[in-house]
Design a protein around this motif. Structure first.
Motif, short mmCIF file in Angstrom:
data_model
loop_
_atom_site.label_atom_id
_atom_site.label_comp_id
_atom_site.label_asym_id
_atom_site.label_seq_id
_atom_site.Cartn_x
_atom_site.Cartn_y
_atom_site.Cartn_z
N GLY A 1 -37.02 -60.16 52.85
CA GLY A 1 -35.89 -59.18 52.38
C GLY A 1 -36.54 -58.11 51.45
N VAL A 2 -35.89 -56.98 51.38
CA VAL A 2 -36.18 -56.14 50.34
C VAL A 2 -35.07 -55.56 49.54
N GLN A 3 -35.58 -54.76 48.55
CA GLN A 3 -34.44 -53.86 47.50
C GLN A 3 -35.25 -53.06 47.00
N VAL A 4 -34.56 -52.15 46.44
CA VAL A 4 -35.11 -51.10 45.55
C VAL A 4 -34.18 -50.97 43.97
N ILE A 5 -34.70 -50.35 43.25
CA ILE A 5 -34.15 -49.99 41.81
C ILE A 5 -34.57 -48.62 41.39
N PRO A 6 -33.79 -47.76 41.46
CA PRO A 6 -34.03 -46.16 40.86
C PRO A 6 -34.41 -46.43 39.40
N LEU A 7 -35.55 -45.93 38.73
CA LEU A 7 -35.88 -45.86 37.36
C LEU A 7 -34.80 -45.03 36.69
N CYS A 8 -34.00 -44.03 37.32
CA CYS A 8 -33.37 -43.12 36.53
C CYS A 8 -32.13 -44.05 36.00
N SER A 9 -31.98 -45.20 36.22
CA SER A 9 -30.62 -46.14 35.79
C SER A 9 -31.13 -47.04 34.60
N LEU A 10 -32.46 -46.69 34.02
CA LEU A 10 -32.94 -47.52 32.95
C LEU A 10 -32.73 -46.27 31.79
N THR A 11 -32.55 -47.27 30.54
CA THR A 11 -32.65 -46.55 29.28
C THR A 11 -33.78 -47.03 28.56
N PRO A 12 -34.59 -45.81 28.25
CA PRO A 12 -35.75 -46.19 27.52
C PRO A 12 -35.85 -47.25 26.48
N TYR A 13 -36.74 -48.27 26.51
CA TYR A 13 -36.83 -49.13 25.30
C TYR A 13 -35.77 -50.13 25.57
N GLU A 14 -35.10 -50.28 26.48
CA GLU A 14 -33.85 -51.06 26.52
C GLU A 14 -34.26 -52.11 27.81
N SER A 15 -33.98 -53.35 27.70
CA SER A 15 -34.47 -54.26 28.72
C SER A 15 -33.03 -54.24 29.60
N LYS A 16 -33.08 -54.32 30.93
CA LYS A 16 -31.69 -54.55 31.78
C LYS A 16 -32.15 -55.64 32.77
N LEU A 17 -31.01 -56.47 33.04
CA LEU A 17 -31.27 -57.64 34.20
C LEU A 17 -30.59 -57.30 35.25
N PHE A 18 -31.25 -57.43 36.58
CA PHE A 18 -30.73 -57.12 37.86
C PHE A 18 -30.65 -58.27 38.65
N THR A 19 -29.44 -58.64 39.45
CA THR A 19 -29.45 -59.51 40.39
C THR A 19 -29.27 -58.94 41.72
N LEU A 20 -30.05 -58.65 42.46
CA LEU A 20 -30.07 -57.95 43.87
C LEU A 20 -29.98 -58.82 44.86
N ASP A 21 -29.13 -58.19 45.90
CA ASP A 21 -29.04 -58.89 47.29
C ASP A 21 -29.95 -58.35 48.17
N LEU A 22 -30.71 -59.35 48.66
CA LEU A 22 -31.93 -59.04 49.64
C LEU A 22 -31.35 -58.41 50.95
N LEU A 23 -31.88 -57.36 51.56
CA LEU A 23 -31.54 -56.89 52.66
C LEU A 23 -32.63 -56.84 53.59
N LYS A 24 -32.09 -56.52 54.84
CA LYS A 24 -33.19 -56.67 56.09
C LYS A 24 -34.23 -55.35 55.88
N SER A 25 -33.49 -54.15 55.57
CA SER A 25 -34.12 -52.83 55.44
C SER A 25 -33.20 -52.13 54.72
N MET A 26 -33.78 -50.96 54.21
CA MET A 26 -33.10 -50.04 53.42
C MET A 26 -32.34 -48.98 54.10
N ASN A 27 -31.94 -49.05 55.66
CA ASN A 27 -31.27 -48.39 56.37
C ASN A 27 -29.76 -48.64 56.10
N PRO A 28 -28.74 -47.90 55.69
CA PRO A 28 -27.47 -48.46 55.40
C PRO A 28 -26.73 -48.65 56.58
N ASN A 29 -27.17 -48.24 57.97
CA ASN A 29 -26.61 -48.56 59.18
C ASN A 29 -26.95 -49.68 59.72
#
Length: 611
Positions: free
Chosen positions: A415-443
Motif C-alpha cells: 500500500g501507499v499514502q502521502v502527506i502534504p507538508l503544507c498541513s504541518l505547523t512548524p515546531y509542532e508534532s502531528k500524529l497521522f493514522t493513514l489508510d493504505l491505498l493501492k495507488s494514488m489514483n482517485p478513480n
C-alpha cells in the motif's frame, strides 16, 4: 433809438452781460427789481452774482468726481493688465521662438574611419570614444553580436514597441477620468532605425554557481515617442526624440541549473552612472532649449537611475520556478517517526507478511529511507526515527510505501499514502493514522479494499535565519568582525563537490569523488578519461549537533572496469577539511590542493544549516 434788445440777436453769455440785459439776468437768477435797469453800465463777471455761482459749482463737482473715478479705474485696470499680460505675452513669445526660430537639436551619425587612418593627435582626442576591447584587453569584441542585432532590429523594434503599448495601456487607463483627463494615447512610437551596439563585453570567473558578464552598451537612436493627452477637450502633446544612452550593466546569471535555459534568476545592476541624453518637446516647442534646464534634467535622470539601479542595488528577474527544475535551497528538516501498522493483509501463502516502510520526499533524487523488516507480523511496531531535508514545504509531500519483503523475488507492494507538508505547523508534532491505498489514483476501484493502517508522527523544524545568528563585534579600533552564534542543536551539512583540476593517474584517469563523514560514505558519478572532471553533485548529512571539532574527508579516485582484479582503483589525491569555519561562518567555498597529487585541485562548497 429803441432800447429794447432784439429777440433775433444772439444771447450774450452769462459771464459777460451789458447793463441793458438786466431783465433777462433777473429772470435767470430768480427775480429782482426792474428799476435797476438804468444802473451803472459796468461789465459783470461770474463772481458778480453769488447766488447763481452756487448752482453752477454743484454740477461741476458731480461731473469732476465721475471723471476722477473713471481715471482711477482706468489706471488700476492698466496696471493689472500690464502685470498679467506681460508674463503671458512673454511665455507666448518664447513658445513661438522655440517652435519656429530656436535651433533644433539633432544627433548626427558619427563619422566612422579606421584607426589606421587617424593621426596621433586625433587619437588622443578620441580616447574616451575608443571601444573598451581596444583599451582594456580583458574586454572582448562582439562584432558578430552587433551584426546580429543590426539585422534583427527592424523586427525587434516592432516587438518592443508592441510590448510597451500593451504594458502602458492599463497604467494610462487608471488616470482616465481623473484630473479632467479624457484620453491618453500614443501618437508615434518607434525606437528608430539605429540599434544599440556593444562596445565590448567582459566575463568574470566565479567560484559560485553563477555567471557574471559586463557588457558596455551604447545607443545613439533616433527614437520618436509621442503621447497625446486630452484634458477638458484640450489636447496636449509630449514628444521624446533622439535618445542617446551609454551604460555598463553587470548581468549575473544564478544559480546555474541543469534545466534550460540553465539559470534560475537574472540579476542586473549598473557599475557606473549612466549617460542619458534626449530631446523633449511640449506643445511643439523644444523644452530642452531652455537655458540651464537641459543640464539639470540630465543630472537628475542620471542621479535617479543611479539611486535605483547602481551596484549594490540589484534587479532580480526570476526565470525558472521550482516546477521547471530550478535548484532550491534547504529550508528545514522533517522529523518522521514511523510508529506502527495495523490490520495488514496477508501476502505470503504459507505465512503472514514481512512488512517494512520506505519513505522519501517528492522532488528529491536521493535514495529512499526505509525501516527494518518485521518478519511474520500483521501489526508491526517500529518506533523508528528518520530525518529528511525539506526544500519547499508548500509543494513537497512525504511519500510512504509499505512492502512485503521477499527473499527470492521482487518485494510485493502492500500500500501507499502521502502527506502534504503544507498541513504541518512548524515546531509542532502531528500524529497521522493513514489508510493504505493501492495507488494514488482517485478513480482506482481497488482503493476501496481494506489494506490496513499506518501510524506516523511528523515534525517540521525550519532552519534559523543566518542574520539572527550573527553578531557584530568591534575591537575598539574601528575593526568590526561578524561572529555567528553556534546553537546547541543539530542541523544539516550540505557538501557540494563541484569539480577537480589537473588530476592524473598513473594507469588510468576516470575520476570520481568519495565523501566520508562520521562513518557515512557517499560518492559522485565516474567521469571517464578526463583530467578536469566536473560533477556538481550535492550530498546531505543530517547530524544531531554542530560538527565544530570534526573533519570531513574527500578523496578523488579513479576506477576502471577490467577482467582482472588488479589496479582497478587508484587514488588521485585527497583533502581533509576542518568544519569549524563552516559552522562559524555558515558556509565555505574554496579550492583545495589535493594531498599526494602533483597539481591537482578540488573545488568544494560546504554549508551548515541549523534548526
Amino acid at each position: 433809438m429803441d432800447s429794447t434788445p432784439s429777440r433775433l440777436a444772439p444771447k450774450a453769455p452769462a459771464s459777460l452781460l451789458s447793463p441793458f440785459d438786466v431783465s433777462e439776468e433777473k429772470r435767470a437768477c430768480g427775480g429782482g427789481d426792474a428799476r435797476r435797469v438804468l444802473a451803472t453800465p459796468v461789465v459783470r463777471y461770474r463772481h458778480a452774482r453769488p447766488t447763481c455761482r452756487r448752482l453752477v459749482t454743484g454740477g461741476d463737482l458731480h461731473t469732476g468726481a465721475a471723471a476722477f473715478a473713471t481715471t482711477i479705474m482706468g489706471l488700476v485696470g492698466g496696471i493689472l493688465g500690464f502685470a498679467l499680460g506681460l508674463p503671458v505675452g512673454l511665455a507666448a513669445a518664447y513658445l513661438v521662438y522655440l517652435r519656429f526660430f530656436a535651433p533644433r537639436r539633432r544627433l548626427q551619425d558619427p563619422i566612422i574611419r579606421p584607426l589606421r587612418d587617424l593621426d596621433s593627435e586625433t587619437l588622443q582626442t578620441m580616447v574616451p570614444d575608443i571601444p573598451l576591447w581596444v583599451k582594456c584587453p580583458d574586454y572582448q569584441r562582439v562584432d558578430w553580436m552587433n551584426k546580429f542585432i543590426f539585422y534583427m532590429w527592424p523586427f525587434l523594434d516592432k516587438a518592443i514597441c508592441k510590448i510597451i503599448r500593451s504594458v502602458a495601456k492599463p497604467i494610462c487607463d487608471q488616470y482616465i477620468g481623473k484630473y479632467g483627463i479624457e484620453s491618453i494615447e500614443f501618437g508615434n512610437l518607434t525606437l528608430g532605425s539605429l540599434p544599440p551596439t556593444l562596445q565590448g563585453i567582459k566575463v568574470y570567473e566565479m567560484r559560485e554557481k553563477e555567471l557574471v558578464i559586463e557588457p558596455v552598451i551604447r545607443w545613439a537612436s533616433i527614437a520618436n515617442v509621442t503621447v497625446n493627452v486630452k484634458v477638458h477637450s484640450f489636447e496636449l502633446s509630449a514628444q521624446l526624440l533622439d535618445l542617446h544612452t551609454m551604460l555598463t550593466p553587470r548581468v549575473t546569471l544564478k544559480p546555474l541549473v541543469p534545466s534550460f535555459p540553465c539559470f534560475s534568476n537574472l540579476c542586473v545592476s549598473l557599475v557606473e552612472k549612466p549617460h542619458v541624453d534626449f530631446g523633449f518637446k511640449l506643445l511643439g516647442g523644444d523644452v530642452m532649449a531652455i537655458p540651464g534646464l537641459y543640464q539639470f534634467v540630465q543630472d537628475q535622470i542620471a542621479k535617479q537611475i543611479a539611486i535605483l539601479y547602481h551596484w549594490p542595488k540589484v534587479i532580480e528577474i526570476p526565470i525558472l520556478d521550482g516546477a521547471s527544475g530550478a535548484t532550491k535551497k534547504p529550508v528545514g528538516i522533517l522529523h518522521v517517526k514511523v510508529i506502527r501498522a495495523m490490520n495488514l493483509p496477508k501476502m505470503d501463502l504459507l505465512g503472514k507478511s514481512d512488512p517494512y516502510v520506505k519513505l522519501r520526499l517528492s522532488g528529491e533524487r536521493l535514495p529512499s529511507k526505509k525501516t527494518s523488516v518485521k518478519m511474520s507480523n500483521l501489526n508491526p511496531e517500529w518506533n523508528e526515527h528518520f530525518r529528511l531535508v525539506v526544500k519547499d514545504p508548500e509543494t513537497q509531500v512525504l511519500e510512504l510505501q509499505m512492502f512485503d519483503w521477499e527473499k527470492l523475488k521482487m518485494h510485493d507492494k502492500m500500500g501507499v499514502q502521502v502527506i502534504p507538508l503544507c498541513s504541518l505547523t512548524p515546531y509542532e508534532s502531528k500524529l497521522f493514522t493513514l489508510d493504505l491505498l493501492k495507488s494514488m489514483n482517485p478513480n482506482d476501484q481497488q482503493n476501496k479494499k481494506n489494506r490496513g493502517k499506518l501510524v506516523v508522527e511528523l515534525t517540521f523544524d525550519p532552519f534559523r535565519d543566518d542574520n539572527s545568528m550573527s553578531a557584530a563585534n568591534s575591537d575598539g579600533e574601528g575593526n568590526v568582525s561578524i561572529k555567528r552564534d553556534v546553537p546547541p542543536g543539530g542541523g544539516v551539512l550540505l557538501v557540494s563537490v563541484e569539480n577537480a583540476e589537473d588530476v592524473e593517474g598513473k594507469r588510468h584517469t576516470n575520476p570520481y569523488a568519495l565523501v566520508l563523514f562520521r562513518g557515512e560514505k557517499k560518492e559522485t558519478k565516474v567521469i571517464r578519461k578526463t583530467r578536469d572532471p566536473r560533477w556538481n553533485e550535492e550530498f546531505q548529512f543530517v547530524v544531531d549537533e554542530a560538527p565544530v571539532d570534526e573533519k570531513i574527508h574527500i578523496q578523488v579516485q579513479s576506477r576502471r572496469r577490467g577482467l582482472l582484479p588488479f589496479h582497478n582503483k587508484e587514488s588521485l589525491g585527497h583533502v581533509n577539511i576542518n568544519l569549524v569555519d563552516v559552522v562559524n561562518n555558515g558556509r565555505i567555498n574554496e579550492k583545495y590542493h589535493l594531498i599526494n597529487s602533483r597539481n591537482g585541485k578540488l573545488h568544494v562548497e560546504i554549508k551548515w544549516n541549523t534548526v
